[in-house]
Design an enzyme around this catalytic site. Structure first.
Site, PDB file in Angstrom:
ATOM      1  N   ARG A 252       5.615   1.604  42.126  1.00  0.00           N
ATOM      2  CA  ARG A 252       4.187   1.238  42.020  1.00  0.00           C
ATOM      3  C   ARG A 252       3.372   2.061  43.008  1.00  0.00           C
ATOM      4  NH1 ARG A 252       6.531  -3.507  40.253  1.00  0.00           N
ATOM      5  NH2 ARG A 252       5.992  -3.783  38.060  1.00  0.00           N
TER       6      ARG A 252
ATOM      7  N   ASP B 263       9.303   2.716  37.242  1.00  0.00           N
ATOM      8  CA  ASP B 263       8.592   1.607  36.607  1.00  0.00           C
ATOM      9  C   ASP B 263       7.514   2.199  35.704  1.00  0.00           C
ATOM     10  OD1 ASP B 263       7.456  -1.058  36.094  1.00  0.00           O
ATOM     11  OD2 ASP B 263       8.645  -1.650  37.838  1.00  0.00           O
TER      12      ASP B 263
ATOM     13  N   HIS C 236       9.713  -1.758  31.371  1.00  0.00           N
ATOM     14  CA  HIS C 236       9.187  -1.081  32.577  1.00  0.00           C
ATOM     15  C   HIS C 236       9.471   0.431  32.544  1.00  0.00           C
ATOM     16  CE1 HIS C 236       7.770  -4.543  34.890  1.00  0.00           C
ATOM     17  NE2 HIS C 236       8.828  -5.211  34.467  1.00  0.00           N
TER      18      HIS C 236
ATOM     19  N   ASP D   1      14.582  -6.676  33.438  1.00  0.00           N
ATOM     20  CA  ASP D   1      13.589  -7.752  33.463  1.00  0.00           C
ATOM     21  C   ASP D   1      12.448  -7.472  32.507  1.00  0.00           C
ATOM     22  OD1 ASP D   1      13.010  -5.518  35.185  1.00  0.00           O
ATOM     23  OD2 ASP D   1      11.287  -6.627  35.948  1.00  0.00           O
ATOM     24  N   GLU D   2      11.727  -8.516  32.183  1.00  0.00           N
ATOM     25  CA  GLU D   2      10.434  -8.453  31.505  1.00  0.00           C
ATOM     26  C   GLU D   2      10.388  -7.396  30.394  1.00  0.00           C
ATOM     27  OE1 GLU D   2       7.694  -9.954  35.218  1.00  0.00           O
ATOM     28  OE2 GLU D   2       8.031  -7.808  35.083  1.00  0.00           O
TER      29      GLU D   2
ATOM     30  N   TYR E 275       9.898 -13.347  47.812  1.00  0.00           N
ATOM     31  CA  TYR E 275       8.976 -12.318  47.329  1.00  0.00           C
ATOM     32  C   TYR E 275       7.904 -12.013  48.384  1.00  0.00           C
ATOM     33  CZ  TYR E 275      10.866 -11.245  42.816  1.00  0.00           C
ATOM     34  OH  TYR E 275      11.667 -10.760  41.824  1.00  0.00           O
TER      35      TYR E 275
ATOM     36  N   ASP F 227       5.677  -9.834  48.420  1.00  0.00           N
ATOM     37  CA  ASP F 227       4.353  -9.380  47.977  1.00  0.00           C
ATOM     38  C   ASP F 227       3.396 -10.565  47.866  1.00  0.00           C
ATOM     39  OD1 ASP F 227       5.949 -10.255  45.790  1.00  0.00           O
ATOM     40  OD2 ASP F 227       4.666  -9.205  44.350  1.00  0.00           O
TER      41      ASP F 227
ATOM     42  N   TRP G 161       7.601  -5.882  46.446  1.00  0.00           N
ATOM     43  CA  TRP G 161       6.926  -5.198  45.341  1.00  0.00           C
ATOM     44  C   TRP G 161       5.612  -4.636  45.870  1.00  0.00           C
ATOM     45  CZ3 TRP G 161       9.947  -4.519  41.305  1.00  0.00           C
ATOM     46  CH2 TRP G 161      10.963  -5.433  41.053  1.00  0.00           C
ATOM     47  N   THR G 162       5.196  -3.517  45.322  1.00  0.00           N
ATOM     48  CA  THR G 162       4.083  -2.828  45.989  1.00  0.00           C
ATOM     49  C   THR G 162       2.872  -2.548  45.098  1.00  0.00           C
ATOM     50  OG1 THR G 162       5.070  -0.665  45.549  1.00  0.00           O
ATOM     51  CG2 THR G 162       5.649  -1.719  47.644  1.00  0.00           C
ATOM     52  N   GLU G 163       2.643  -3.419  44.111  1.00  0.00           N
ATOM     53  CA  GLU G 163       1.412  -3.230  43.335  1.00  0.00           C
ATOM     54  C   GLU G 163       0.206  -3.140  44.271  1.00  0.00           C
ATOM     55  OE1 GLU G 163       3.814  -5.340  42.442  1.00  0.00           O
ATOM     56  OE2 GLU G 163       3.816  -5.733  40.276  1.00  0.00           O
TER      57      GLU G 163
HETATM   58  C1  TNX Z   1       7.958  -9.535  38.673  1.00  0.00           C
HETATM   59  S1  TNX Z   1      10.800  -9.475  39.797  1.00  0.00           S
HETATM   60  C2  TNX Z   1       8.560  -8.314  38.498  1.00  0.00           C
HETATM   61  C3  TNX Z   1       7.957  -7.105  39.106  1.00  0.00           C
HETATM   62  C4  TNX Z   1       6.637  -7.403  39.768  1.00  0.00           C
HETATM   63  C5  TNX Z   1       6.742  -8.706  40.521  1.00  0.00           C
HETATM   64  C6  TNX Z   1       5.496  -9.078  41.284  1.00  0.00           C
HETATM   65  C7  TNX Z   1      10.907  -8.616  38.560  1.00  0.00           C
HETATM   66  C8  TNX Z   1      12.249  -8.385  38.163  1.00  0.00           C
HETATM   67  N1  TNX Z   1       9.808  -8.170  37.929  1.00  0.00           N
HETATM   68  O1  TNX Z   1       7.819  -6.106  38.126  1.00  0.00           O
HETATM   69  O2  TNX Z   1       6.333  -6.346  40.624  1.00  0.00           O
HETATM   70  O3  TNX Z   1       7.031  -9.749  39.626  1.00  0.00           O
HETATM   71  O4  TNX Z   1       5.744 -10.157  42.142  1.00  0.00           O
END
Ligand code: TNX
Length: 532
Positions: A159, A188, A266, A329-330, A421, A423, A472-474
């Site tokens: 990020r 990412d 991602h 993830d996600e 977390y 962040d 995490w560094t958004e």
């Molecule tokens: C979730 S934790 C994410 C990251 C984000 C983070 C922000 C994870 C596996 N995925 O992509 O940066 O939340 O807190």
């Protein structure tokens, strides 16, 4: 094993500089026993620190003693040196150490070289407050061993890009806190930061974005007229030479770097360079907005797996770590539902649900990594689809993912977002703080973390390898800000990683932290000076 924590009386704990060294630092050694004689050994700058001959790691440890304690390395002789570094401590825990301060001077003995390293760190922190060239160390025996074998911290360099010098400083900070795994989030949607020689355009173009969303993206839609963007390009990637240099730097400090290539979601930064790897064919641009993107790798395209293997092949060459993190993830299935190639792949595999495509990719990647002698770690979403027993799950979402995975006999790293977390805001008065992810994680909450759920039997508990905090560094774009988010919450989590639950005490921890903070200041580390 019997353990004792002998804390000094509360009055003695509020001692100021130049008061007696009490060896109570962070993570606190489990046993500190003063011999009661009232005598002290002297640690004098320039005196010798001995190490066993022909042991390169112990020689390196002696150089650390030189750097941190001002001593002069010398190969072990008959006559004891003022400080001696030795092996041979009897313990099944390779990271265990024992510091003996007595008649024969100061001895730091480890069950292995890493134990000696942690002993040096403890001594270094114990005298952080002392000024002058001669430091008085009361005779005592100090023993410690970490509770968990996996003690991790993640830094997201995708990020925002962080320069090599800072990554090294970050590693120094981890070592100071007894962390032994550096999970490095390198790719990412918003940037690809690893050079891949076979795919030179990937890092060259995938590591650049022209601007970044201003402020938080929460409740903001991606399309104009909102949100507003800054006009500062974000760019940078690590060459393979730099990556190798950092791997070696970490290894000297007993830290293994676990690289993460996040897939199949991602991945927009990579898709921007190779649009044919996405279901729609693009065009795609490196993301300038945060969040979960629906554009992910197309699993139906055979080139995708080829791409992954090329990338991971080079990653395995650079990083000797047994564990390779593949994210997982996600990953929305939206594109896969409409993609003819993905649908054909599902037919071929004889599966009905799109989620099975991720299971398929995981399995393929897992066997590729196995062919390179490596093991897969993934975020806890990977539990949902038929993992092999060998896969390790990084639990982050909260809920019961840790218990489910351990009961299935997967190894688990507990990185529960509600405790780990970094962040999230560390103070409740958010308006006093730099912009952060909306949630709140105070120091006390980090300290209260228990990585092993009470729902696990003693047998199942063995699958919990340890804990990890994640930065995490958004919203974190500078080294100073990264340190501010990390410290002192890392200190709290280091005691979670090192101490047994009964050995933890938040009140005592805060006293010890006040001393450690002085050391942070001396080292020039930025930290959040308030606690909640
Ligand atoms: C979730 S934790 C994410 C990251 C984000 C983070 C922000 C994870 C596996 N995925 O992509 O940066 O939340 O807190």
């Amino acid at each position: 094993m019997k353990r004792t924590i002998l804390f000094l009386a509360a009055a003695a704990l509020s001692i100021s500089a130049s008061a007696e060294v009490n060896y109570q630092t962070i993570p606190c050694p489990q046993s500190i026993v003063f011999d009661g004689s009232g005598k002290s050994a002297l640690l004098v700058k320039g005196q010798t620190v001995s190490y066993p001959a022909e042991n390169a790691k112990m020689w390196r440890n002696a150089l650390f003693a030189q750097e941190y304690l001002g001593l002069t390395p010398e190969v072990e002789k008959k006559k004891p040196a003022s400080v001696s570094l030795t092996l041979g401590l009897e313990s099944e825990n390779p990271d265990a150490y024992c510091i003996t301060v007595g008649k024969k001077g100061i001895q730091i003995q480890g069950a292995s070289e890493s134990g000696v390293f942690y002993g040096i760190q403890t001594l270094r922190k114990s005298i952080a407050d002392e000024q002058g060239d001669t430091i008085r160390l009361p005779w005592a025996t100090i023993k410690a061993e970490p509770r968990f074998q996996y003690r991790g911290t993640m830094l997201d360099c995708a990020r925002h890009f962080f320069p090599v010098e800072f990554v090294k400083e970050f590693i120094d900070i981890l070592a100071l806190h007894g962390v032994n795994k550096f999970h490095w989030h390198l790719t990412d949607d918003q940037g690809w930061r690893v050079e891949v020689k076979a795919l030179p355009e990937l890092a060259k173009r995938g590591s650049y974005r022209p601007h970044t969303i201003l402020g938080s993206n929460l409740g903001v839609r991606e399309t104009p007229p909102t949100p507003l963007y800054d006009d500062t390009p974000e760019e940078g990637f690590y060459t393979q030479a730099q990556l190798r240099e950092i791997v070696a730097y970490a290894a000297e400090r007993y830290i293994t770097i676990i690289p993460e290539i996040d897939l199949p979601g991602h991945m927009v930064a990579a898709l921007s360079v190779y649009p044919e790897l996405g279901c729609t064919g693009g065009p795609y641009a490196v993301k300038t907005f945060w969040g979960v993107d629906k554009d992910v790798l197309c699993v139906g395209n055979p080139k995708t797996l080829e791409f992954i293997k090329t990338v991971l092949g080079e990653v395995c060459d650079i990083f000797p770590s047994k564990f390779i993190h593949i994210g997982g993830d996600e990953c929305p299935r939206t594109r896969w539902e409409k993609c003819p190639k993905c649908q054909a792949k599902m037919k071929e595999l004889g599966v009905k649900k799109e989620s099975e495509l991720q299971t398929y990719i995981n399995r393929e990647v897992e066997s590729f990594l196995a062919s390179r002698g490596r093991e897969l770690i993934g975020w806890d979403e990977i539990v949902n689809g038929g993992l092999s027993d060998n896969a390790t799950v990084m639990f982050w979402r909260g809920g019961d993912g840790d218990v489910v995975a351990a009961k299935q006999h997967h190894r688990v790293i507990n990185s529960n977002k509600w405790f780990c977390y970094l962040d999230y805001y560390q103070l409740e008065k958010r308006e006093t703080q730099p912009l952060a992810f909306t949630r709140y994680l105070p120091l006390s909450k980090c300290y209260s973390m228990e990585p092993v759920s009470p729902e696990l039997t003693p047998e199942e508990s063995k699958y919990i390898l340890g804990a990890q905090c994640n930065l995490w560094t958004e919203y974190v774009s500078s080294p100073d800000h990264a340190e501010y988010m990390l410290l002192p919450r890392l200190a709290a989590l280091s005691e979670v990683m090192w101490l047994q639950p009964a050995e933890k005490d938040f009140g005592q921890f805060k006293v010890r932290l006040a001393a450690l903070e002085k050391y942070y200041r001396r080292l020039g580390y930025k930290y959040c000076p308030h606690y909640e």
